[in-house]
Each structure stands twice: as C-alpha cells, then as structure tokens.
Design a protein around this motif. Sequence first.
Motif, mmCIF file in Angstrom:
data_model
loop_
_atom_site.group_PDB
_atom_site.id
_atom_site.type_symbol
_atom_site.label_atom_id
_atom_site.label_comp_id
_atom_site.label_asym_id
_atom_site.label_seq_id
_atom_site.Cartn_x
_atom_site.Cartn_y
_atom_site.Cartn_z
ATOM 1 N N GLN A 1 -4.453 -8.623 -4.801
ATOM 2 C CA GLN A 1 -4.474 -8.895 -3.365
ATOM 3 C C GLN A 1 -5.138 -7.762 -2.587
ATOM 4 O O GLN A 1 -5.720 -7.990 -1.530
ATOM 5 C CB GLN A 1 -3.043 -9.100 -2.859
ATOM 6 N N ALA A 2 -5.054 -6.540 -3.097
ATOM 7 C CA ALA A 2 -5.610 -5.381 -2.398
ATOM 8 C C ALA A 2 -7.131 -5.337 -2.482
ATOM 9 O O ALA A 2 -7.791 -4.837 -1.558
ATOM 10 C CB ALA A 2 -5.019 -4.098 -2.975
ATOM 11 N N LEU B 1 -8.871 -7.033 0.307
ATOM 12 C CA LEU B 1 -8.697 -6.223 1.515
ATOM 13 C C LEU B 1 -9.697 -5.065 1.540
ATOM 14 O O LEU B 1 -10.264 -4.735 2.587
ATOM 15 C CB LEU B 1 -7.267 -5.690 1.595
ATOM 16 N N GLY C 1 -13.124 -6.441 2.353
ATOM 17 C CA GLY C 1 -13.196 -6.742 3.778
ATOM 18 C C GLY C 1 -13.281 -5.487 4.628
ATOM 19 O O GLY C 1 -14.019 -5.441 5.618
ATOM 20 N N ALA C 2 -12.522 -4.450 4.226
ATOM 21 C CA ALA C 2 -12.573 -3.176 4.963
ATOM 22 C C ALA C 2 -13.960 -2.546 4.873
ATOM 23 O O ALA C 2 -14.458 -1.966 5.849
ATOM 24 C CB ALA C 2 -11.516 -2.224 4.417
ATOM 25 N N SER D 1 -11.643 -10.744 -8.306
ATOM 26 C CA SER D 1 -10.546 -9.848 -7.931
ATOM 27 C C SER D 1 -9.460 -9.805 -8.993
ATOM 28 O O SER D 1 -8.980 -8.721 -9.369
ATOM 29 C CB SER D 1 -9.940 -10.290 -6.604
#
Length: 225
Positions: free
Chosen positions: A7-8, A11, A14-15, A220
């Motif tokens: 899940q990270a 992120l 996206g960051a 991922s």
Amino acid sequence: QTISVAQAIPLLLGANMGATLTVQLIAFNFYDFSPLIIAVGFFIASYARRKRVKSIGTSILGFGFIFLGLHLLTVGLRPLSAYPWVREGGLILQDWPLLMIMISAILTAFLHSCAATLGIAIALGSEGILTLQNVIPIVLGANIGTCATAGMASLHGPVEGKRVAVAHALIKLLGVALVAPFMAPFTDDLTRMAQTLPRQIAYAHTLFNLGLLVLFLPLSTLLAG
C-alpha cells in the motif's frame, strides 16, 4: 493500523508525482511571488484563531520561504556565467553522462531536495552554462538522490519502513537504467515539447516520474514481496 508495504508503494509513486509540481513552478518563475506568499502565510499564521487555520498559514509561510531560498540560490549562481572555464566544464561533462548522474545524486542527497538540485540546474541552464544534454543526467541523478532521505528516515524505523525505502530506491534505479540508454531521443522529444530550457527540465522531471508511476504501480505487490 499501519499500512502495508504494497500500500505504501503507490503512495510513494504519487508523492513523487506531486513533488514534480515544485519544479514546474520553478520553471514558471513562480518564485517571483514568494514575498507575497510569505506575507499571506505570515498574516494567516499570526492572526487566525483556529489551530487548523494557523497550521495552514504556517504551511503557506514555509512554502514561500522555500521558493525565496531557491530564488536567492539561482540569483547567486548567475555570476558563474562570466567565467569561461565554467562554460567549458559544462561542455566537457556533456560527454560524461554517468558522472553527471553520480554528481547530481550526491548533491541531491546532501541537499535533501530534488527541487533544489533541479533549481540549480535551471539557474545554470538559464545562464547558458548547461545545455539540455547536460541536464537530462542531472534530472536522473536527482531522482536517485531523493532515495537517500527516505533511506536515512527508515534507519531507526520498523522493518516495513526499511522495505519501503528499498523499494523506493529500486524503483528509481530501475527507472534510470531504463531511461539512460535513450537520453538522446528523450532530449529530442523535450525540444519539441518546450522552447525554453527551464520548461524542458520541468517536463523531463515530470515525464520521468509519470513513467515510473505507470510502469511500477501495477507491480506494487511484486515489489513489496
């Protein structure tokens, strides 16, 4: 409940895309508005009564200081264009892209900011010290250098944090390895997309991270394993 490594990773991707906005704003000379942003942030942080609003004001204030610092940095580098050996050094380094990638990665790790490194590249490019051929390796190296911050932050954290940092580094390194052999056609595409070097740098940074997002988001779970 903490999020999983799988899940990270989305992120992180996206960051990375969100961080490209800073370089886009630098290329648009957005730092010309930094005094106004600082003034607005200071006013909100000083006179707002609600804690949340004060926090927003503080964030705006910090945002303005970041752009003011980058502006001062670019202005301070302009006199370098008067030295012939600086321009000659830029031309020599054009023939050593791997060295440029390494230098850029080390500088970014030292500054803890990809935007700062690319801001320097934009400043040097605007003064004719760097060409687009020089800058593409700098963009790639700056993206590698950002892994140092995440790596250091994970040193004293849980195992999951270390795994996320390793996945982040792996994504960046694989991305650079895939793009590096095609820097020449990538440069040609950028010259068609924008006329000025600052815009070309911003597009290169954005396209690189967009490519990472498209390529590695479906992977991922595999990367988390």
